[in-house]
Every structure is written in structure tokens, then in C-alpha cells.
Design an enzyme around this catalytic site. Sequence first.
Site, mmCIF file in Angstrom:
data_model
loop_
_atom_site.group_PDB
_atom_site.id
_atom_site.type_symbol
_atom_site.label_atom_id
_atom_site.label_comp_id
_atom_site.label_asym_id
_atom_site.label_seq_id
_atom_site.Cartn_x
_atom_site.Cartn_y
_atom_site.Cartn_z
ATOM 1 N N HIS A 1 38.201 25.613 32.154
ATOM 2 C CA HIS A 1 39.198 24.540 32.210
ATOM 3 C C HIS A 1 40.042 24.555 30.942
ATOM 4 O O HIS A 1 39.777 25.324 30.019
ATOM 5 C CB HIS A 1 38.513 23.172 32.350
ATOM 6 C CG HIS A 1 37.682 22.775 31.159
ATOM 7 N ND1 HIS A 1 36.318 22.967 31.099
ATOM 8 C CD2 HIS A 1 38.011 22.207 29.975
ATOM 9 C CE1 HIS A 1 35.859 22.516 29.940
ATOM 10 N NE2 HIS A 1 36.866 22.054 29.233
ATOM 11 N N HIS B 1 35.532 18.870 35.599
ATOM 12 C CA HIS B 1 36.979 18.967 35.369
ATOM 13 C C HIS B 1 37.464 20.401 35.426
ATOM 14 O O HIS B 1 36.793 21.334 35.018
ATOM 15 C CB HIS B 1 37.424 18.296 34.057
ATOM 16 C CG HIS B 1 36.819 18.860 32.797
ATOM 17 N ND1 HIS B 1 35.551 19.343 32.724
ATOM 18 C CD2 HIS B 1 37.338 18.974 31.552
ATOM 19 C CE1 HIS B 1 35.306 19.727 31.472
ATOM 20 N NE2 HIS B 1 36.368 19.529 30.750
ATOM 21 N N HIS C 1 42.516 22.816 23.892
ATOM 22 C CA HIS C 1 41.593 23.950 23.974
ATOM 23 C C HIS C 1 41.591 24.574 25.360
ATOM 24 O O HIS C 1 41.989 23.959 26.341
ATOM 25 C CB HIS C 1 40.163 23.536 23.599
ATOM 26 C CG HIS C 1 39.491 22.615 24.583
ATOM 27 N ND1 HIS C 1 39.458 21.251 24.443
ATOM 28 C CD2 HIS C 1 38.800 22.871 25.731
ATOM 29 C CE1 HIS C 1 38.779 20.717 25.446
ATOM 30 N NE2 HIS C 1 38.375 21.660 26.248
ATOM 31 N N HIS D 1 28.802 16.123 25.274
ATOM 32 C CA HIS D 1 29.784 15.107 25.631
ATOM 33 C C HIS D 1 29.155 13.998 26.470
ATOM 34 O O HIS D 1 28.292 14.272 27.311
ATOM 35 C CB HIS D 1 30.892 15.712 26.508
ATOM 36 C CG HIS D 1 31.759 16.708 25.831
ATOM 37 N ND1 HIS D 1 32.448 16.447 24.676
ATOM 38 C CD2 HIS D 1 32.072 17.983 26.161
ATOM 39 C CE1 HIS D 1 33.155 17.513 24.340
ATOM 40 N NE2 HIS D 1 32.934 18.458 25.209
ATOM 41 N N GLU E 1 36.523 26.350 23.530
ATOM 42 C CA GLU E 1 35.265 25.644 23.738
ATOM 43 C C GLU E 1 34.334 26.551 24.526
ATOM 44 O O GLU E 1 34.779 27.298 25.399
ATOM 45 C CB GLU E 1 35.506 24.350 24.549
ATOM 46 C CG GLU E 1 34.227 23.569 24.841
ATOM 47 C CD GLU E 1 34.436 22.341 25.738
ATOM 48 O OE1 GLU E 1 35.420 22.300 26.490
ATOM 49 O OE2 GLU E 1 33.590 21.426 25.685
ATOM 50 N N TYR F 1 33.075 23.398 19.864
ATOM 51 C CA TYR F 1 34.505 23.625 19.675
ATOM 52 C C TYR F 1 34.697 24.525 18.474
ATOM 53 O O TYR F 1 34.066 24.326 17.439
ATOM 54 C CB TYR F 1 35.253 22.309 19.463
ATOM 55 C CG TYR F 1 35.376 21.498 20.722
ATOM 56 C CD1 TYR F 1 36.269 21.879 21.712
ATOM 57 C CD2 TYR F 1 34.594 20.383 20.925
ATOM 58 C CE1 TYR F 1 36.376 21.151 22.879
ATOM 59 C CE2 TYR F 1 34.696 19.645 22.090
ATOM 60 C CZ TYR F 1 35.595 20.034 23.067
ATOM 61 O OH TYR F 1 35.702 19.319 24.228
#
Lengths: 143, 314
Positions: free
Chosen positions: B150, B206, B220, B252, B271, B261
Site C-alpha cells: 500500500h 488498507h 511512504h 499500529h 515501511e 518505518y
Amino acid sequence: METIELALGDEMTSNPAPEPEKESHEVLLVQTGEVYACSENETLLAGMCRLGRRGIPVGCLGGGCGICKVKVVRGEVVSLGPISRAHVSKEEESEGYTLACRAAPKGAVTLEVVGKMQRSFFHGFTTQQDVLRTKKGGASWES
Amino acid sequence: MGVLRMGHASLRVMDMDAALRHYEDVLGLKTVMKDKDGNVYLKCWDEWDKYSLILTPSDRAGLNHVAYKVEKEEDLDILQKRIEDYGIATEMLPEGSLPSTGRMLKFSLPSGHEMRLYATKEYVGTDVGTVNPDPWPDGLKGAGAHWLDHCLLMCELNPEKGINRVAENTKFMQEVLDFFLVEQVVVGPGGAMQAATWLARTSTPHDIAFVGGPRNGLHHIAFFLDSWDDILKAADVMGKHGTKIDVGPTRHGITRGATIYFFDPSGNRNETFAGLGYLAQPDRPVTTWTEDKLWNGIFYHTGEPVPSFTEVYT
């Protein structure tokens, strides 16, 4: 067989060549009066981090994000890699602007911090007391 | 019909040799081709299409465009009409505009980021094949990333001027490209302002995210790893290579993903993202994070702000 043993023997006895000692230079931050030592083979930002206080904005360390933009107002620096034209134009570079993560001092250097770094310095943790204290031990060429 | 997944990202880099060492040796992608303009194309071992990353030599860092793959060629025509009816101009780039790639529908998101849709890219297969495959191939380098997962785009958010490109992008993705909203951060009086959103087309939490900031940019691109163990190993690899780590390894709250990151040598943030978190579905209730718990959403363990995470991007 013999050659292998010889090769191993060489490997065992030979010491790696010591890193040549690079000269250390004084870097003065105009706005705060702080001074730090920075050697010719490290970045202005790496030296600045040794000031050891919060608010020094360490970003990507790759010359891409622009957060550590500075202006060299006195002295000479050497480039350690490309810097993003999105943050430092050619014209600005000729006026002394660079990114602290991509430049090393070639002698005593005086820096103005700009952009994000300035915000961190002035809206962050620098107090008048800090400035007075560090000015007492200011750069040798300033005294 | 419609969008399948993220297909590729095109990034600007200032030192190609350093960039290739990073993406090959640290992340484990392989170079598959180079074009006459000096662009280099790479893929991850678990991807089956020809490439998922284009590196472009440039005098600056950042994103050129992000591309999503759609299921069928006719989807491009249907979506072109829908995007134009929404009021956004499009251009259909002919087949071969990018090597090994069919025609591409090019347009700008309301934020201004360039997005492209395509249906066709040369099939080359994963590194383990399709018949009696091993779970992973021999000879993986570095973190051995599975696939490009993503991206997160920074979008202008200026409440005083009434600008909220996060909300505009989110509306567009939902109404025109049929993405579904999975998670959101709301701020301001009564939580009236959408300050960040996570949207999906796949069943992962996501496929794209938008976060508000002072200016547009790339936050990112993320590469998928299996597990927390793989995240630890990836961090070991970064230590070995002197990669600049921004944050992590940690987890997260938003998406529940395990994460690191870090920056490529030109300062583009990457990431490594592990764990599927939960099954994302169009009918799954939207998860909302409030302003006071925003940092728990971002870094669940500490819940503390990391200024570089929001201020540093290309």
C-alpha cells in the site's frame, strides 16, 4: 595446501589499517551561539546531534526531506551526497544553503538554521539562558 | 470488476546505485529491467506481474505516480467515464507507455497526486511458481519482502482556508473507484473533520491511505512481510546496512499492523508491514480514532507523538 596456509597466516597477522584521524572543526550556530565539534568525515547534522538536546530535527538523512536545511554563512563545507532540488535550488546552493545531513566541515564553520530546524530551535527548547550559557564558550574565532 | 490492488509506485531517487543497493539488498526486490531513460524496474519475489517499483533518476526525491491494477480492460473505459463525470480530467496513455504494460488511465486525485489505472502487465510468475510451490524461494536477500502492499499520501489540510484534500480524496475513492473506508481519524469540534483515512479494495486493512499535512507529498510505500519475526529480521538487516530507521519495530493501533518505518537513500520513506490485522470487508463497520487517541492509533504501545513521522516526507 601450502599456499592456503600462507594465505590464512597472512589473514591472521595482518591488522586492518587504522582509519586516518580526521581533523575536527568547530561549528557555530548563529542564532543560539552554540558551538559543537564536527570532523571532516561526518555530517554537520551528526555533530549537531551530539549537542544532546531535543528539537534537532533529524529527518531522512538522505538529502530528500529538507528538514535540516541550513545556510553556511562562514567557512567551507564539502558535499557528502546529492541534495533535493525541491528543497535547495541551485541559486540557494550558490548562496550557501545546503542540508546538514549531506555536508561536512572543511574548517571552522558558522551556520544559520532555516526552515523546519529553525522552528524546532526557536519554538521548541531553546531559551535565552541556553544562549547566554553557550556564548561564554563561543567559537575561538569569535572571541 | 474494478480495482484489484496496488500495482506499482514510481519514485524519484537522487543516487540510483545507492537506491538499488537499498531496494535489492535491504528489502530484497530484484531488478527486472532498465529502460533507455535510466529508469529501473524491480519486483518482489511473491508478485507475479513484471514489476511493482519504478526508480527514476532525478535531482529530488518523491513520488511520480502511483498505479492500481484493475481486473479487465473494459474497466478502464467504464472508470474513465465515471472519473470524467465526477469532474476530473483523464488521459488514456497507449499500450507501451511503460514497458511490459498495457494502456494506462492517467488522472490526478483531488489532492493533485498522479494516479494511474491499468489492466494489463506482463506476467512473469512468482519465484516459487504455481505447481507444488515451496513456501519461499532460496536466495532471498535482506528482508525478502513479499509484495508492494500500500501507500500513504500526504494531502493538504488547512482548516482556516477550508482545504481538506483528505476528505476530498476519500470521497472520490469511495464514490468513483469503489474503495471502502476501513479506518479514519477525526479531529476538530465534534470530530467533524476527517484528518486521515485508510481505504481498501482487497480484504487487507488498507490499499491506500491519506493523511492531512501542510503540503502534498509521499509519506511512504509499504512492503508486506509475514510476521512479527520477519519484522525483527528486517530491522536486523537495516542495522547491518546502516539504514536510517524512523520508527519501530512496533505496532499500529490503526490496521493492527506490525511495522518499521525507514528511509531509502534519497529520503523516500518505506515501511515493512506485517500481519493482516483483520478481514477488511465493505460491510465491516468503520473504525474511528479520535484526536485525543490519535497517537495510540499510530504507535499503539507508546501512544506518544513522533514529530519526524508527521513532519518528514518527500
